[in-house]
Design a protein around this motif. Sequence first.
Motif, mmCIF file in Angstrom:
data_model
loop_
_atom_site.group_PDB
_atom_site.id
_atom_site.type_symbol
_atom_site.label_atom_id
_atom_site.label_comp_id
_atom_site.label_asym_id
_atom_site.label_seq_id
_atom_site.Cartn_x
_atom_site.Cartn_y
_atom_site.Cartn_z
ATOM 1 N N LEU A 208 58.262 -49.098 35.537
ATOM 2 C CA LEU A 208 57.759 -49.963 36.593
ATOM 3 C C LEU A 208 56.308 -49.602 36.890
ATOM 4 O O LEU A 208 55.931 -48.429 36.913
ATOM 5 N N LYS A 209 55.479 -50.612 37.134
ATOM 6 C CA LYS A 209 54.085 -50.356 37.468
ATOM 7 C C LYS A 209 53.959 -49.521 38.738
ATOM 8 O O LYS A 209 53.015 -48.749 38.889
ATOM 9 N N GLU A 210 54.931 -49.672 39.646
ATOM 10 C CA GLU A 210 54.854 -48.948 40.921
ATOM 11 C C GLU A 210 55.188 -47.462 40.776
ATOM 12 O O GLU A 210 54.970 -46.677 41.694
ATOM 13 N N LEU A 211 55.725 -47.077 39.594
ATOM 14 C CA LEU A 211 55.989 -45.666 39.381
ATOM 15 C C LEU A 211 54.661 -44.916 39.394
ATOM 16 O O LEU A 211 53.688 -45.335 38.770
ATOM 17 N N GLY A 212 54.597 -43.811 40.100
ATOM 18 C CA GLY A 212 53.347 -43.111 40.330
ATOM 19 C C GLY A 212 52.635 -42.685 39.060
ATOM 20 O O GLY A 212 53.266 -42.281 38.074
ATOM 21 N N GLU A 213 51.299 -42.756 39.097
ATOM 22 C CA GLU A 213 50.500 -42.385 37.934
ATOM 23 C C GLU A 213 50.777 -40.948 37.510
ATOM 24 O O GLU A 213 50.893 -40.652 36.317
ATOM 25 N N ASP A 214 50.883 -40.034 38.469
ATOM 26 C CA ASP A 214 51.124 -38.635 38.135
ATOM 27 C C ASP A 214 52.478 -38.439 37.470
ATOM 28 O O ASP A 214 52.617 -37.628 36.541
ATOM 29 N N ASP A 215 53.484 -39.178 37.944
ATOM 30 C CA ASP A 215 54.818 -39.050 37.355
ATOM 31 C C ASP A 215 54.828 -39.561 35.916
ATOM 32 O O ASP A 215 55.416 -38.937 35.028
ATOM 33 N N VAL A 216 54.187 -40.697 35.668
ATOM 34 C CA VAL A 216 54.180 -41.249 34.309
ATOM 35 C C VAL A 216 53.329 -40.377 33.390
ATOM 36 O O VAL A 216 53.646 -40.208 32.207
ATOM 37 N N TYR A 217 52.259 -39.802 33.927
ATOM 38 C CA TYR A 217 51.472 -38.841 33.145
ATOM 39 C C TYR A 217 52.375 -37.681 32.713
ATOM 40 O O TYR A 217 52.369 -37.276 31.545
ATOM 41 N N ALA A 218 53.156 -37.152 33.651
ATOM 42 C CA ALA A 218 54.029 -36.015 33.355
ATOM 43 C C ALA A 218 55.099 -36.393 32.331
ATOM 44 O O ALA A 218 55.449 -35.580 31.455
ATOM 45 N N ILE A 219 55.631 -37.607 32.425
ATOM 46 C CA ILE A 219 56.631 -38.079 31.459
ATOM 47 C C ILE A 219 56.022 -38.143 30.063
ATOM 48 O O ILE A 219 56.603 -37.663 29.079
ATOM 49 N N THR A 220 54.831 -38.742 29.965
ATOM 50 C CA THR A 220 54.163 -38.879 28.670
ATOM 51 C C THR A 220 53.833 -37.507 28.091
ATOM 52 O O THR A 220 54.039 -37.251 26.895
ATOM 53 N N GLU A 221 53.326 -36.627 28.942
ATOM 54 C CA GLU A 221 52.995 -35.274 28.516
ATOM 55 C C GLU A 221 54.242 -34.546 28.012
ATOM 56 O O GLU A 221 54.208 -33.876 26.969
ATOM 57 N N ALA A 222 55.340 -34.665 28.746
ATOM 58 C CA ALA A 222 56.571 -33.976 28.360
ATOM 59 C C ALA A 222 57.055 -34.439 26.990
ATOM 60 O O ALA A 222 57.556 -33.642 26.186
ATOM 61 N N ILE A 223 56.920 -35.730 26.713
ATOM 62 C CA ILE A 223 57.348 -36.260 25.422
ATOM 63 C C ILE A 223 56.489 -35.700 24.297
ATOM 64 O O ILE A 223 57.000 -35.135 23.315
ATOM 65 N N TYR A 224 55.174 -35.845 24.434
ATOM 66 C CA TYR A 224 54.302 -35.510 23.307
ATOM 67 C C TYR A 224 53.977 -34.025 23.184
ATOM 68 O O TYR A 224 53.692 -33.554 22.077
ATOM 69 N N GLU A 225 54.059 -33.282 24.255
ATOM 70 C CA GLU A 225 53.857 -31.841 24.136
ATOM 71 C C GLU A 225 55.118 -31.139 23.646
ATOM 72 O O GLU A 225 55.082 -29.954 23.305
ATOM 73 N N ASN A 226 56.228 -31.855 23.623
ATOM 74 C CA ASN A 226 57.499 -31.279 23.183
ATOM 75 C C ASN A 226 58.160 -32.162 22.133
ATOM 76 O O ASN A 226 59.386 -32.279 22.070
ATOM 77 N N LEU A 227 57.329 -32.778 21.279
ATOM 78 C CA LEU A 227 57.838 -33.729 20.299
ATOM 79 C C LEU A 227 58.768 -33.054 19.294
ATOM 80 O O LEU A 227 59.766 -33.652 18.866
ATOM 81 N N GLY A 228 58.463 -31.821 18.931
ATOM 82 C CA GLY A 228 59.347 -31.103 18.012
ATOM 83 C C GLY A 228 60.729 -30.909 18.596
ATOM 84 O O GLY A 228 61.741 -31.057 17.902
#
Length: 324
Positions: free
Chosen positions: A261-281
């Motif tokens: 959702l667009k209303e989901l906070g920028e910091d939260d979505v940043y953390a989600i994206t970071e968690a995915i790609y920093e832990n891709l292995g």
Amino acid sequence: MMRKSVWMALAVSAALFLGGPASFAGEHKISGSFLMGTGSATGNYYAFGSALAQVINRHTGANITVSSTGGSVENVRLLKKADIELALVQTDVNSYALDGVEQFADGAVNNFSAITACYPEMVQIVVSKASGIKSVPDMRGKRICVGAVGSGYEVAARQILGIYGMTYDDIDERFLSQSEAKNALQDDQIDAFFMCSGYPNANVTELSLTGKIDVISIDDGHIWLLLEKYPFYAEYATPDDQYKLGHPVNSVAVMSMLVALKELGEDDVYAITEAIYENLGELRGVNRKAEHMSLENPFRGIPGNIHPGAARFYKEKGIEIPNM
């Protein structure tokens, strides 16, 4: 932030740990709870969504719960009502929703944004050997399941038939879910079915054990026409022979994608994206479909509409954001 809805009855907690308590040193925390729409409880979306939730929860402290749904189209409708905060959808369905066409002809849905592309979903055309179908034109006059009514792959079936100059008037069309189509082919109630799924698909694998099915290719010329007319498709060839067909299959694929959702906070979505790609292995260790994910091209099939939180992460990695 999680909303109480009927979908909570279908939710299954994905806050599983890979062993021991999570450590958030150097990682961005999330304190909220979110519901992620996926697909059938026996399908690829549910399994992959559960893997995503597991890794994100472990590294951010979030409480993401996955919900079994009807898939991409239903997920967009749930996002529209804000009954879920995250979802997996196909790139073609994403395009239809934003443009207000096909299943969303009654009104565009644009209250969500993309986080990342995930893995390719191959258009698979499964046929009974007894039907004699060797190519799409051979489907004329045959009993063909084109997918469940209003599903993403029902649209794909129409598009592929259309590229060959065919419509439903040329076939005996049937509208069945993926599992229903598998059973119908097995029971000789249909001659073939279209589906859009990650490869390999468990239903097709099960059918292939009988030795009575084939998966047919789209020829190169018509693949090119599809790519030209529908830019959310990509060319796809089976990398191995897990269906034991004795030949490769050439087709097209759409990408699955994670949206919020667009209303989901920028910091939260940043953390989600970071968690995915920093832990891709780690994610790949939980679900092999994550092997298709890479920071080299996180926007396959996604022309724009990237969530600001995800965009911030990509910009920090020096990745150009489409249409931003």
